[in-house]
Scaffold this motif. Structure first.
Motif, PDB file in Angstrom:
ATOM      1  N   TRP A  22     -22.575  10.677  23.663  1.00 41.21           N
ATOM      2  CA  TRP A  22     -23.230  10.482  22.362  1.00 41.21           C
ATOM      3  C   TRP A  22     -24.098  11.644  21.921  1.00 41.21           C
ATOM      4  CZ3 TRP A  22     -22.703   7.293  18.460  1.00 41.21           C
ATOM      5  CH2 TRP A  22     -23.717   7.237  17.525  1.00 41.21           C
ATOM      6  N   ILE A  23     -24.977  12.094  22.773  1.00 38.55           N
ATOM      7  CA  ILE A  23     -25.974  13.063  22.346  1.00 38.55           C
ATOM      8  C   ILE A  23     -25.381  14.432  22.107  1.00 38.55           C
ATOM      9  CG2 ILE A  23     -28.130  14.213  23.000  1.00 38.55           C
ATOM     10  CD1 ILE A  23     -28.409  11.307  22.242  1.00 38.55           C
ATOM     11  N   LEU A 206     -33.536  12.640  17.743  1.00 41.04           N
ATOM     12  CA  LEU A 206     -34.737  12.171  17.049  1.00 41.04           C
ATOM     13  C   LEU A 206     -34.577  12.315  15.536  1.00 41.04           C
ATOM     14  CD1 LEU A 206     -37.583  11.042  17.436  1.00 41.04           C
ATOM     15  CD2 LEU A 206     -38.437  13.389  17.474  1.00 41.04           C
ATOM     16  N   LEU A 207     -33.912  13.377  15.097  1.00 40.57           N
ATOM     17  CA  LEU A 207     -33.675  13.559  13.664  1.00 40.57           C
ATOM     18  C   LEU A 207     -32.784  12.446  13.125  1.00 40.57           C
ATOM     19  CD1 LEU A 207     -34.016  15.240  11.102  1.00 40.57           C
ATOM     20  CD2 LEU A 207     -32.039  16.602  11.824  1.00 40.57           C
ATOM     21  N   LEU A 231     -26.321   2.634   6.540  1.00 41.20           N
ATOM     22  CA  LEU A 231     -27.425   3.590   6.571  1.00 41.20           C
ATOM     23  C   LEU A 231     -27.414   4.407   7.867  1.00 41.20           C
ATOM     24  CD1 LEU A 231     -30.276   1.320   5.157  1.00 41.20           C
ATOM     25  CD2 LEU A 231     -28.926   3.023   3.923  1.00 41.20           C
ATOM     26  N   CYS A 232     -27.145   3.729   8.984  1.00 43.95           N
ATOM     27  CA  CYS A 232     -27.106   4.429  10.263  1.00 43.95           C
ATOM     28  C   CYS A 232     -25.927   5.393  10.314  1.00 43.95           C
ATOM     29  CB  CYS A 232     -27.013   3.412  11.402  1.00 43.95           C
ATOM     30  SG  CYS A 232     -27.383   4.109  13.024  1.00 43.95           S
ATOM     31  N   SER A 238     -25.001  13.135   8.763  1.00 46.87           N
ATOM     32  CA  SER A 238     -25.743  14.312   8.328  1.00 46.87           C
ATOM     33  C   SER A 238     -26.558  14.954   9.450  1.00 46.87           C
ATOM     34  CB  SER A 238     -26.667  13.956   7.165  1.00 46.87           C
ATOM     35  OG  SER A 238     -27.625  12.990   7.556  1.00 46.87           O
ATOM     36  N   THR A 239     -26.474  14.391  10.658  1.00 53.64           N
ATOM     37  CA  THR A 239     -27.269  14.940  11.774  1.00 53.64           C
ATOM     38  C   THR A 239     -26.402  15.165  13.007  1.00 53.64           C
ATOM     39  OG1 THR A 239     -27.967  12.681  12.360  1.00 53.64           O
ATOM     40  CG2 THR A 239     -29.449  13.961  10.956  1.00 53.64           C
ATOM     41  N   LEU A 240     -26.319  14.169  13.875  1.00 50.60           N
ATOM     42  CA  LEU A 240     -25.625  14.339  15.146  1.00 50.60           C
ATOM     43  C   LEU A 240     -24.138  14.638  15.000  1.00 50.60           C
ATOM     44  CD1 LEU A 240     -27.160  11.583  17.467  1.00 50.60           C
ATOM     45  CD2 LEU A 240     -27.302  14.054  17.739  1.00 50.60           C
ATOM     46  N   ALA A 241     -23.530  14.151  13.944  1.00 51.88           N
ATOM     47  CA  ALA A 241     -22.099  14.392  13.758  1.00 51.88           C
ATOM     48  C   ALA A 241     -21.783  15.878  13.695  1.00 51.88           C
ATOM     49  CB  ALA A 241     -21.614  13.698  12.480  1.00 51.88           C
TER      50      ALA A 241
END
Length: 308
Positions: A22-23, A206-207, A231-232, A238-241
């Motif tokens: 995931w991360i 965290l973002l 929303l998630c 827009s972040t982790l992807a």
């Protein structure tokens, strides 16, 4: 073994695999999560902010939510204790904030809870590194360690007791960066088990959570409230992807489908309406933003935003 049993077993194995991806979007090194180098110090169950929700000066109480494993009040407390000196982040309350965020994700169900296992392993890495570094001569430590525990140039006062409990190499973000760079532990071209690389992965996550909570707090001017699942997913995209492979991005969609409805979040933080949720989450998001921005600057100044 029947066809259904085989399918269930295959899905369980897949979910465990996805949690580890995931991360960072790929298999990572596995560390023992039993090391707990720092004990949570804050035992306050009623927290105060510098201003009321209506803008008036004065203390604002964020109460404990009875019967819940995740406590937004504790998360807020740890976040407020994290900033140090003028631009640093204390590692102990930072990791304690993540402990509470892990409980938050675990409360969202087994699909999302599996993701939290990977985050927990990363906080354990930094805690273990802190334990291993204990006993090193103070001469090896960087200037930020001394400045954090000295008198603040802005306020003329010393930092809180939490700030002075750990004066080792890993007691703050900037001290960790300084020490790992000077010891040659950070590799800018290959994966290592450095605290800096691990911090970057937590920083990116965290973002994602900050943006999700921010969106969850929004009150539309017209129309229905959007589902937490949507929303998630939007926050993730827009972040982790941006750091994940195609396979992991598709797998993330499965986790978001199982996201609880909005009423669950009301119960999780003991509020009765979207307005109350907005007030509470906006305070938490503001505290997260301060921690995120300080960490972002420290990583950026040392060219660590793209560590492999």
């Amino acid at each position: 073994m029947g066809v259904k049993s085989k399918a269930a077993a295959a899905i369980l194995v897949l979910l465990l695999f996805l949690g580890s991806l995931w991360i960072h979007g790929g298999l990572d090194y596995h560390w023992d999560s039993c090391f707990k180098g720092y004990n949570q110090v804050n035992t306050h169950h009623q927290l105060y902010n510098s201003s009321e929700a209506n803008g008036a000066e004065g203390p604002q109480v964020m109460a404990v939510c009875p019967g819940q494993t995740f406590q937004v009040s504790l998360l807020f407390s740890h976040l407020l204790a994290t900033p140090a000196y003028t631009s640093d982040v204390l590692m102990q309350p930072y990791l304690s904030s993540w402990d509470e965020l892990v409980r938050f994700m675990e409360a969202l169900g087994p699909m999302v809870g599996l993701i939290s296992n990977e985050i927990g392993s990363k906080t354990s890495i930094i805690r273990q590194l802190a334990l291993l570094s204990e006993g090193n001569p103070e001469a090896e430590l960087g200037p930020d360690i001394h400045s954090i525990n000295s008198v603040s140039a802005d306020t003329g006062t010393t930092n809180s007791p939490q700030a002075s409990q750990h004066t080792g190499a890993y007691h703050s973000v900037r001290s960790m960066i300084w020490v790992e760079l000077n010891r040659g532990l950070v590799d800018f071209h290959h994966q290592t088990d450095s605290g800096c690389r691990t911090l970057l992965r937590l920083h990116r996550a965290l973002l994602w959570l900050k943006l999700f909570l921010e969106k969850l707090a929004e009150t539309p001017e017209a129309g229905r409230l959007r589902s937490p699942s949507d929303l998630c997913r939007e926050a993730y995209q827009s972040t982790l992807a941006n750091h994940h492979t195609w396979f992991v991005r598709r797998a993330a969609e499965l986790a978001f489908i199982a996201m609880p409805d909005r009423g669950f979040f009301f119960r999780l933080v003991c509020v009765q309406s979207q307005e109350e949720l907005k007030t509470m989450l906006n305070r938490v998001v503001q505290a997260i933003e301060e921690v995120y921005d300080r960490t972002q600057r420290a990583l950026e100044e040392n060219n660590m935003l793209d560590l492999p």
